[in-house]
Write an enzyme that holds these catalytic residues in place. Structure first.
Site, mmCIF file in Angstrom:
data_model
loop_
_atom_site.group_PDB
_atom_site.id
_atom_site.type_symbol
_atom_site.label_atom_id
_atom_site.label_comp_id
_atom_site.label_asym_id
_atom_site.label_seq_id
_atom_site.Cartn_x
_atom_site.Cartn_y
_atom_site.Cartn_z
ATOM 1 N N THR A 172 0.812 -1.224 0.000
ATOM 2 C CA THR A 172 0.000 0.000 0.000
ATOM 3 C C THR A 172 0.847 1.276 0.000
ATOM 4 O O THR A 172 0.421 2.293 0.528
ATOM 5 C CB THR A 172 -0.963 -0.007 1.212
ATOM 6 O OG1 THR A 172 -0.161 -0.075 2.410
ATOM 7 C CG2 THR A 172 -1.910 -1.187 1.163
ATOM 8 N N TRP A 173 2.029 1.191 -0.582
ATOM 9 C CA TRP A 173 2.852 2.400 -0.719
ATOM 10 C C TRP A 173 2.148 3.420 -1.639
ATOM 11 O O TRP A 173 1.952 4.585 -1.271
ATOM 12 C CB TRP A 173 4.230 2.010 -1.272
ATOM 13 C CG TRP A 173 5.200 3.133 -1.477
ATOM 14 C CD1 TRP A 173 5.083 4.419 -1.027
ATOM 15 C CD2 TRP A 173 6.450 3.057 -2.189
ATOM 16 N NE1 TRP A 173 6.186 5.149 -1.407
ATOM 17 C CE2 TRP A 173 7.034 4.343 -2.117
ATOM 18 C CE3 TRP A 173 7.123 2.044 -2.854
ATOM 19 C CZ2 TRP A 173 8.267 4.630 -2.719
ATOM 20 C CZ3 TRP A 173 8.341 2.324 -3.440
ATOM 21 C CH2 TRP A 173 8.905 3.603 -3.371
ATOM 22 N N ASP B 205 0.656 -4.983 3.580
ATOM 23 C CA ASP B 205 1.881 -4.319 4.015
ATOM 24 C C ASP B 205 1.726 -2.807 3.864
ATOM 25 O O ASP B 205 1.286 -2.318 2.819
ATOM 26 C CB ASP B 205 3.066 -4.785 3.152
ATOM 27 C CG ASP B 205 4.369 -4.130 3.598
ATOM 28 O OD1 ASP B 205 4.845 -4.456 4.698
ATOM 29 O OD2 ASP B 205 4.892 -3.259 2.859
ATOM 30 N N TYR C 116 4.537 5.963 4.146
ATOM 31 C CA TYR C 116 3.778 5.955 2.884
ATOM 32 C C TYR C 116 2.662 7.006 2.969
ATOM 33 O O TYR C 116 1.616 6.790 3.579
ATOM 34 C CB TYR C 116 3.173 4.578 2.592
ATOM 35 C CG TYR C 116 4.180 3.451 2.431
ATOM 36 C CD1 TYR C 116 5.528 3.706 2.162
ATOM 37 C CD2 TYR C 116 3.797 2.123 2.529
ATOM 38 C CE1 TYR C 116 6.445 2.672 2.016
ATOM 39 C CE2 TYR C 116 4.712 1.080 2.378
ATOM 40 C CZ TYR C 116 6.037 1.366 2.129
ATOM 41 O OH TYR C 116 6.939 0.347 1.978
ATOM 42 N N ARG D 221 -3.219 0.316 -6.959
ATOM 43 C CA ARG D 221 -3.946 1.522 -6.562
ATOM 44 C C ARG D 221 -5.376 1.516 -7.071
ATOM 45 O O ARG D 221 -6.138 2.448 -6.812
ATOM 46 C CB ARG D 221 -3.172 2.772 -6.994
ATOM 47 C CG ARG D 221 -2.793 2.783 -8.443
ATOM 48 C CD ARG D 221 -1.616 3.701 -8.708
ATOM 49 N NE ARG D 221 -1.834 5.023 -8.177
ATOM 50 C CZ ARG D 221 -0.901 5.985 -8.194
ATOM 51 N NH1 ARG D 221 0.309 5.738 -8.692
ATOM 52 N NH2 ARG D 221 -1.170 7.160 -7.721
HETATM 53 N N1 NAP Z 1 10.456 -2.102 2.551
HETATM 54 C C1 NAP Z 1 10.699 -1.258 1.578
HETATM 55 O O1 NAP Z 1 11.687 -0.511 1.594
HETATM 56 C C2 NAP Z 1 9.748 -1.227 0.421
HETATM 57 C C3 NAP Z 1 10.119 -0.548 -0.746
HETATM 58 C C4 NAP Z 1 9.232 -0.582 -1.812
HETATM 59 C C5 NAP Z 1 8.018 -1.248 -1.702
HETATM 60 N N2 NAP Z 1 7.678 -1.871 -0.544
HETATM 61 C C6 NAP Z 1 6.361 -2.573 -0.389
HETATM 62 O O2 NAP Z 1 6.144 -3.408 -1.515
HETATM 63 C C7 NAP Z 1 4.928 -3.023 -2.175
HETATM 64 C C8 NAP Z 1 5.039 -3.322 -3.654
HETATM 65 O O3 NAP Z 1 6.071 -2.593 -4.248
HETATM 66 P P1 NAP Z 1 5.804 -1.452 -5.327
HETATM 67 O O4 NAP Z 1 4.445 -0.877 -5.081
HETATM 68 O O5 NAP Z 1 6.990 -0.585 -5.316
HETATM 69 O O6 NAP Z 1 5.917 -2.215 -6.709
HETATM 70 P P2 NAP Z 1 5.109 -3.257 -7.579
HETATM 71 O O7 NAP Z 1 4.222 -4.104 -6.767
HETATM 72 O O8 NAP Z 1 6.140 -3.894 -8.401
HETATM 73 O O9 NAP Z 1 4.241 -2.290 -8.523
HETATM 74 C C9 NAP Z 1 3.054 -1.697 -8.065
HETATM 75 C C10 NAP Z 1 2.565 -0.654 -9.059
HETATM 76 O O10 NAP Z 1 2.411 -1.196 -10.353
HETATM 77 C C11 NAP Z 1 1.277 -0.631 -10.997
HETATM 78 N N3 NAP Z 1 0.365 -1.772 -11.264
HETATM 79 C C12 NAP Z 1 -0.016 -2.744 -10.405
HETATM 80 N N4 NAP Z 1 -0.827 -3.627 -11.013
HETATM 81 C C13 NAP Z 1 -0.961 -3.226 -12.276
HETATM 82 C C14 NAP Z 1 -1.670 -3.728 -13.371
HETATM 83 N N5 NAP Z 1 -2.424 -4.832 -13.278
HETATM 84 N N6 NAP Z 1 -1.585 -3.057 -14.545
HETATM 85 C C15 NAP Z 1 -0.844 -1.962 -14.631
HETATM 86 N N7 NAP Z 1 -0.134 -1.429 -13.602
HETATM 87 C C16 NAP Z 1 -0.205 -2.057 -12.439
HETATM 88 C C17 NAP Z 1 0.645 0.367 -10.024
HETATM 89 O O11 NAP Z 1 1.198 1.675 -10.257
HETATM 90 P P3 NAP Z 1 0.705 2.671 -11.448
HETATM 91 O O12 NAP Z 1 -0.733 2.359 -11.728
HETATM 92 O O13 NAP Z 1 0.916 4.023 -10.891
HETATM 93 O O14 NAP Z 1 1.623 2.394 -12.593
HETATM 94 C C18 NAP Z 1 1.170 -0.147 -8.691
HETATM 95 O O15 NAP Z 1 1.217 0.838 -7.715
HETATM 96 C C19 NAP Z 1 4.734 -1.549 -1.765
HETATM 97 O O16 NAP Z 1 3.406 -1.106 -1.942
HETATM 98 C C20 NAP Z 1 5.186 -1.609 -0.335
HETATM 99 O O17 NAP Z 1 4.151 -2.147 0.478
HETATM 100 C C21 NAP Z 1 8.545 -1.888 0.511
#
Ligand code: NAP
Length: 323
Positions: free
Chosen positions: A20-21, A56, A61, A287
């Site tokens: 949920t970032w 998460d 965030y 999102r």
């Molecule tokens: N511990 C840490 O330091 C850390 C760092 C990063 C992340 N995290 C955690 O990991 C989670 C996941 O990482 P993430 O959000 O960076 O990356 P991700 O899961 O690789 O990508 C998520 C993003 O992809 C796009 N998306 C998702 N499904 C889609 C679909 N079906 N079609 C098109 N676009 C889609 C959306 O953004 P758009 O629509 O804007 O393109 C979404 O916000 C975070 O939310 C957070 O909870 C932790």
């Protein structure tokens, strides 16, 4: 959905967790542009209805906003869910500048604030978000051990830690899990971190498995060029040339390969990150409801050796193009 046990805990988590970032929105250094809370709540409900059992989040965030939205969305549903959040990234309310603090008082205060925002009296999985400052990781971890004794936290975890840093804090209290980055484009954990966690029985929940949307095949060059200023991805090296063209080519090939199995590119990217069972779960950001629904099918999808070899070839071609 497929479940795996997180480290030595009694948490059985779905292999896809909701991240949920992005629903924290924009207007700070690590923002994702504008976001409507109603849509975020619908997204969380869609994830729960699809069978995802863990969420998460982190205080940073949206500077409290993501945790508040999660708190609203899980009202009346809390019992059946596993809630993961973090500490260590703190901000100034006036300037909205983000810094780091792992002093015990700060960690305890952050935990109280997270419990309030999430509307719960216990956090299932509580992470040190980044090992910064390095000299304070023992103090921060001792504070988490205290919170566990007091019943405010069930299990302690870390994120972005090296094996050496995990080794330093293990004698204070066992580390239940590590949250590191992992995707086809960021594979640093394969050499040392995965083997270390396997040996120490530390669970792994990988983040950004679709590389912040890049591997969904939906993040086009045009969209990347037009991302708003308050979307952190605008200046990310993987989304800039010389890497961008090669990464978009990977996303295109994933879309084609996944389609042969009636799946999406995102599902293929996530299933690939789960192919080694030492990875307990992938945290998948969304999102909008349709985004998470397009990705849940990654859970339980075992990739064949043939498909894995095809992906290897795609990634080798990318390596050659960017090196
Ligand atoms: N511990 C840490 O330091 C850390 C760092 C990063 C992340 N995290 C955690 O990991 C989670 C996941 O990482 P993430 O959000 O960076 O990356 P991700 O899961 O690789 O990508 C998520 C993003 O992809 C796009 N998306 C998702 N499904 C889609 C679909 N079906 N079609 C098109 N676009 C889609 C959306 O953004 P758009 O629509 O804007 O393109 C979404 O916000 C975070 O939310 C957070 O909870 C932790």
């Amino acid at each position: 959905m497929e479940l795996r046990t997180l480290g030595t805990s009694d948490l059985r988590i779905t292999t896809v967790g909701l991240g949920t970032w992005a629903i924290g929105g924009g207007d700070y250094a690590y923002g994702w542009g504008s976001q409507e809370d109603d849509e975020s709540i619908q997204t969380i409900h869609a994830a729960i209805d699809a069978g995802i059992n863990w969420i998460d989040t982190a205080p940073v965030y949206g500077l409290g906003r993501s945790e508040e939205v999660v708190g609203k969305a899980i009202k009346g549903k809390r019992q059946s869910l596993i809630i993961s959040t973090k500490c260590g990234k703190v901000w100034n309310d006036q300037t909205r500048e983000v810094g780091e603090n792992l002093d015990a008082d700060s960690v305890i205060g952050e935990c109280e604030a997270s419990l309030r925002r999430l509307g719960t009296n216990e956090i299932d999985l509580y992470h040190i978000h980044w090992p910064i400052p390095d000299a304070s990781i023992e103090e921060g971890w001792e504070a988490i051990a205290r919170l566990i004794k007091e019943g405010k936290v069930r299990y302690g975890a870390v994120s972005n830690f090296s094996p050496g840093q995990m080794r330093r804090i293990q004698p204070i209290h066992p580390v239940t899990s590590l949250q590191p980055p992992y995707s086809m484009l960021v594979r640093n954990i394969e050499d040392e971190i995965i083997p270390f966690c396997e040996k120490e029985k530390i669970g792994i929940t990988v983040y950004s498995p679709m590389q912040a949307g890049l591997l969904t095949g939906k993040l086009t060059r045009e969209r990347i060029e037009n991302l708003p200023e308050d979307d952190w991805r605008k200046h990310h090296p993987l989304m800039q040339e010389p890497q961008l063209s090669a990464n978009l080519e990977v996303a295109k090939r994933l879309t084609e390969l996944a389609a042969e199995y009636g799946k999406t590119a995102g599902e293929l990217a996530i299933a690939w990150s789960l192919r080694n069972e030492a990875v307990t779960s992938a945290i998948v950001g969304a999102r909008r409801p349709d985004q998470i629904l397009a990705n849940v099918g990654a859970s339980g999808w075992k990739l064949s050796d043939e498909l894995l070899s095809e992906i290897d070839a795609v990634l080798k071609k990318r390596e050659a193009a960017v090196s």
